[in-house]
Design a protein around this motif. Structure first.
Motif, PDB file in Angstrom:
ATOM      1  N   LYS A 132     -27.534 -18.265 -40.157  1.00 23.80           N
ATOM      2  CA  LYS A 132     -26.641 -17.672 -39.154  1.00 23.80           C
ATOM      3  C   LYS A 132     -25.255 -18.303 -39.286  1.00 23.80           C
ATOM      4  CE  LYS A 132     -30.433 -16.837 -35.897  1.00 23.80           C
ATOM      5  NZ  LYS A 132     -30.518 -15.409 -36.260  1.00 23.80           N
ATOM      6  N   ILE A 133     -24.271 -17.454 -39.392  1.00 22.85           N
ATOM      7  CA  ILE A 133     -22.887 -17.889 -39.594  1.00 22.85           C
ATOM      8  C   ILE A 133     -22.024 -17.409 -38.436  1.00 22.85           C
ATOM      9  CG2 ILE A 133     -20.848 -17.739 -41.087  1.00 22.85           C
ATOM     10  CD1 ILE A 133     -23.121 -19.226 -42.407  1.00 22.85           C
ATOM     11  N   THR A 134     -21.213 -18.314 -37.898  1.00 25.02           N
ATOM     12  CA  THR A 134     -20.213 -17.930 -36.899  1.00 25.02           C
ATOM     13  C   THR A 134     -18.862 -17.871 -37.591  1.00 25.02           C
ATOM     14  OG1 THR A 134     -21.444 -18.995 -35.107  1.00 25.02           O
ATOM     15  CG2 THR A 134     -19.112 -18.541 -34.714  1.00 25.02           C
ATOM     16  N   ARG A 135     -18.293 -16.670 -37.607  1.00 28.98           N
ATOM     17  CA  ARG A 135     -17.002 -16.486 -38.279  1.00 28.98           C
ATOM     18  C   ARG A 135     -15.898 -16.505 -37.227  1.00 28.98           C
ATOM     19  NH1 ARG A 135     -17.223 -11.858 -42.290  1.00 28.98           N
ATOM     20  NH2 ARG A 135     -17.659 -10.650 -40.413  1.00 28.98           N
ATOM     21  N   GLU A 136     -15.087 -17.557 -37.252  1.00 28.19           N
ATOM     22  CA  GLU A 136     -14.008 -17.701 -36.275  1.00 28.19           C
ATOM     23  C   GLU A 136     -12.797 -16.876 -36.702  1.00 28.19           C
ATOM     24  OE1 GLU A 136     -13.222 -21.850 -35.968  1.00 28.19           O
ATOM     25  OE2 GLU A 136     -15.098 -22.305 -34.927  1.00 28.19           O
ATOM     26  N   VAL A 137     -12.314 -16.053 -35.797  1.00 25.69           N
ATOM     27  CA  VAL A 137     -11.150 -15.211 -36.081  1.00 25.69           C
ATOM     28  C   VAL A 137     -10.110 -15.411 -34.982  1.00 25.69           C
ATOM     29  CG1 VAL A 137     -12.432 -13.481 -37.375  1.00 25.69           C
ATOM     30  CG2 VAL A 137     -12.233 -13.256 -34.909  1.00 25.69           C
ATOM     31  N   VAL A 138      -8.861 -15.215 -35.343  1.00 27.93           N
ATOM     32  CA  VAL A 138      -7.751 -15.407 -34.412  1.00 27.93           C
ATOM     33  C   VAL A 138      -7.018 -14.089 -34.215  1.00 27.93           C
ATOM     34  CG1 VAL A 138      -5.548 -16.584 -34.028  1.00 27.93           C
ATOM     35  CG2 VAL A 138      -7.457 -17.822 -35.076  1.00 27.93           C
ATOM     36  N   ASP A 139      -6.799 -13.739 -32.960  1.00 32.47           N
ATOM     37  CA  ASP A 139      -5.943 -12.587 -32.659  1.00 32.47           C
ATOM     38  C   ASP A 139      -4.493 -13.051 -32.727  1.00 32.47           C
ATOM     39  OD1 ASP A 139      -7.982 -10.791 -32.293  1.00 32.47           O
ATOM     40  OD2 ASP A 139      -8.153 -11.136 -30.136  1.00 32.47           O
ATOM     41  N   ILE A 140      -3.716 -12.428 -33.572  1.00 32.05           N
ATOM     42  CA  ILE A 140      -2.328 -12.864 -33.775  1.00 32.05           C
ATOM     43  C   ILE A 140      -1.425 -12.191 -32.747  1.00 32.05           C
ATOM     44  CG2 ILE A 140      -0.413 -12.962 -35.416  1.00 32.05           C
ATOM     45  CD1 ILE A 140      -2.555 -12.809 -37.633  1.00 32.05           C
ATOM     46  N   ALA A 141      -0.803 -13.020 -31.909  1.00 34.75           N
ATOM     47  CA  ALA A 141       0.084 -12.511 -30.866  1.00 34.75           C
ATOM     48  C   ALA A 141       1.442 -12.154 -31.459  1.00 34.75           C
ATOM     49  CB  ALA A 141       0.245 -13.552 -29.760  1.00 34.75           C
ATOM     50  N   GLU A 142       2.114 -11.214 -30.809  1.00 37.93           N
ATOM     51  CA  GLU A 142       3.442 -10.805 -31.259  1.00 37.93           C
ATOM     52  C   GLU A 142       4.412 -11.978 -31.208  1.00 37.93           C
ATOM     53  OE1 GLU A 142       5.919  -8.072 -32.986  1.00 37.93           O
ATOM     54  OE2 GLU A 142       3.798  -7.832 -32.469  1.00 37.93           O
ATOM     55  N   ASP A 143       4.218 -12.856 -30.197  1.00 40.50           N
ATOM     56  CA  ASP A 143       5.103 -14.020 -30.076  1.00 40.50           C
ATOM     57  C   ASP A 143       5.015 -14.927 -31.298  1.00 40.50           C
ATOM     58  OD1 ASP A 143       5.903 -13.118 -27.645  1.00 40.50           O
ATOM     59  OD2 ASP A 143       4.720 -14.547 -26.449  1.00 40.50           O
TER      60      ASP A 143
END
Length: 495
Positions: A132-143
């Motif tokens: 089981k793998i947890t893939r961390e992702v980031v939402d890129i803000a406009e700022d």
């Protein structure tokens, strides 16, 4: 030919190979018969040279060629027949007794040699569906995109000369001469150096003392080099800098618009935002990939435990150990500074080497069974990536990869490994988790292949594990290290 196994201890094998003298004689006679119709010797018509005469003239040299060919070709053939794979090139040993060697070359004695090698252990592949793998992702803000563009825009900011005192944000053009104990030091001098006050490009305390200076001012400032400064002869030292302020300029306004985009070589502001967003996504994607791969390797490491070929482990350990010692030397530190001893460090990093080798063998077996291949096009792209890193040295690099045994494998191995990881990700359970960029960038200091005890040592272990390139410590001038860091940041964002 007779093959006798003389050692089978764990993964170690030793074989004695015997080729009877009569077989060597037969091989030599075949060569002599073939040469008879080709060789030209004064006094004999073509094809009429007696074999006995040819043997007298060329027998030993032909036999030497046969010996070299047998030593070159037979190990691969023998291992294939035995269904074994050698972890490294088998070691071949022959007699060193001149009298025995003479008899072999005269076909009067059997030709014997030994092969010593370690076999690659048989690996029974296991079901990976439970990984089981947890893939961390980031939402890129406009700022964040805007902030990155503004940092890039600093390189395109215009400045206009001003009268009066310099303030933070102003650009000063200066000549300076640095001294330690009253003596100038290498790299501590520059002319027409441009410095934006508040940019923190120079060592601490340098820029602050130029706030309030005006064009034409001359002054001496006092600073202390940081204790961790990369130049050991300057680290922690008090220094003075004789300064001449040649001009002061105020910054112009920076706005994200089409004009800025054009200055940066992009057709529009929207396109600039698109490019920068893509670069940020790529940077975060690399971090995500690294963490995903770490999780994958950690779980594979728990699943597979077997003896590893010690020659492979030795070679891997030497690579790691060389990196660790280089890091310590560049930092001006010892193992004692890292709260360990050389003996303890050797034990820890040998475990890391064993892990690497074991996982490499597992990934190789998985890839082979899955039919993973690296195409010529992918190899070519990898070579081009190497060439881009060393402009002006293209010919030497190409020659190296064409002429150095095993060099091409160094290009193929990481490509193959990444493709195997991709294959595994298609077979395991992967759950995406949205995290902040700080969470994504946080180091996993408890990783199984970071055996170090202290934070500084963990950094070295991480560098060794990730096979990162060395950081060159630039010495002397107060601006150099910080300036190079800023340039690296700006370049990576603006490419």
């Amino acid at each position: 030919m007779q093959v006798i196994e003389t050692l089978a201890d764990g993964l170690k094998r030793e074989l004695k190979v015997v080729i009877p003298a009569k077989d060597m004689q037969a091989r030599m006679n075949e060569r002599l018969a073939d040469a008879k119709d080709k060789v030209k010797i004064n006094g004999f018509r073509p094809g009429k040279v007696p074999v006995a005469h040819l043997k007298k003239m060329y027998g030993k040299s032909i036999m030497a060629e046969l010996v070299n060919e047998l030593v070159r070709d037979k190990p691969t053939e023998i291992l294939s027949e035995r269904g074994e794979k050698s972890a490294t090139q088998p070691e071949v040993a022959m007699t060193e007794d001149e009298a025995e060697a003479e008899k072999i070359l005269s076909a009067e004695a059997d030709f014997e040699f030994t092969l010593a090698y370690e076999v690659i252990p048989a690996i029974e592949l296991k079901d990976v569906s439970g990984i089981k793998i947890t893939r961390e992702v980031v939402d890129i803000a406009e700022d964040e995109v805007t902030e990155q563009i503004m940092r890039i825009a600093e390189s395109a900011r215009t400045f206009e000369d001003k009268t009066g005192a310099a303030e933070n944000g102003d650009r000063v053009t200066i000549d300076y001469l640095g001294k330690v104990d009253g003596e100038a030091f290498d790299g501590g001098k520059d002319e027409d150096a441009e410095l934006v006050l508040g940019s923190n490009r120079f060592i601490p305390g340098f820029e602050e003392q130029l706030v309030g200076a005006s064009t034409g001012d001359e002054k001496t400032i006092n600073v202390t080099f940081p204790a961790e400064y990369p130049a050991a002869n300057l680290a922690g030292k008090d220094a003075t800098f004789d300064i001449k302020v040649k001009s002061v300029a105020a910054p112009g306004a920076v706005e994200i618009n089409d004009e800025l985009a054009t200055k940066l070589g992009v057709e529009s502001a929207e396109k600039l935002k698109e490019i920068v967003r893509g670069q940020i996504e790529s940077q975060y994607g690399s971090m995500t990939r690294q963490k995903v791969k770490r999780q994958m390797l950690d779980q594979l490491d728990e699943m597979y435990q077997f003896d590893t070929p010690q020659r492979l482990v030795d070679a891997e350990f030497e690579n790691i150990w060389r990196q660790i010692n280089t890091d310590l030397e560049q930092a001006g530190k010892t193992f004692a500074d890292e709260e360990t001893t050389e003996e303890e460090a050797r034990v820890e990093y040998r475990k890391l080497a064993e892990r690497r080798v074991r996982l490499g063998l597992v990934l190789s077996e998985i890839g082979e069974k899955a039919g993973v291949t690296v195409t010529d096009e992918e190899m070519q792209r990898s070579l081009f990536d190497q060439l881009r890193q060393f402009p002006g040295q293209e010919k030497q690099i190409i020659d190296y990869f064409q002429k150095t045994p095993g060099a091409a494998a160094s290009l193929r191995a990481p490509l193959f490994e990444e493709k195997v990881v991709d294959h595994l990700l298609s077979e395991v359970s992967v759950t995406d988790k949205t995290v902040s960029k700080e969470e994504l960038m946080a180091d996993d200091e408890d990783g199984n292949d970071k055996p170090a005890k202290t934070s500084a040592k963990k950094k070295s272990a991480a560098k060794a594990d990730a096979a990162e390139g060395e950081e060159t410590a630039e010495a002397a001038a107060p601006k150099k290290k910080a300036a190079s860091k800023k340039k690296a940041t700006d370049d990576s964002a603006a490419e």
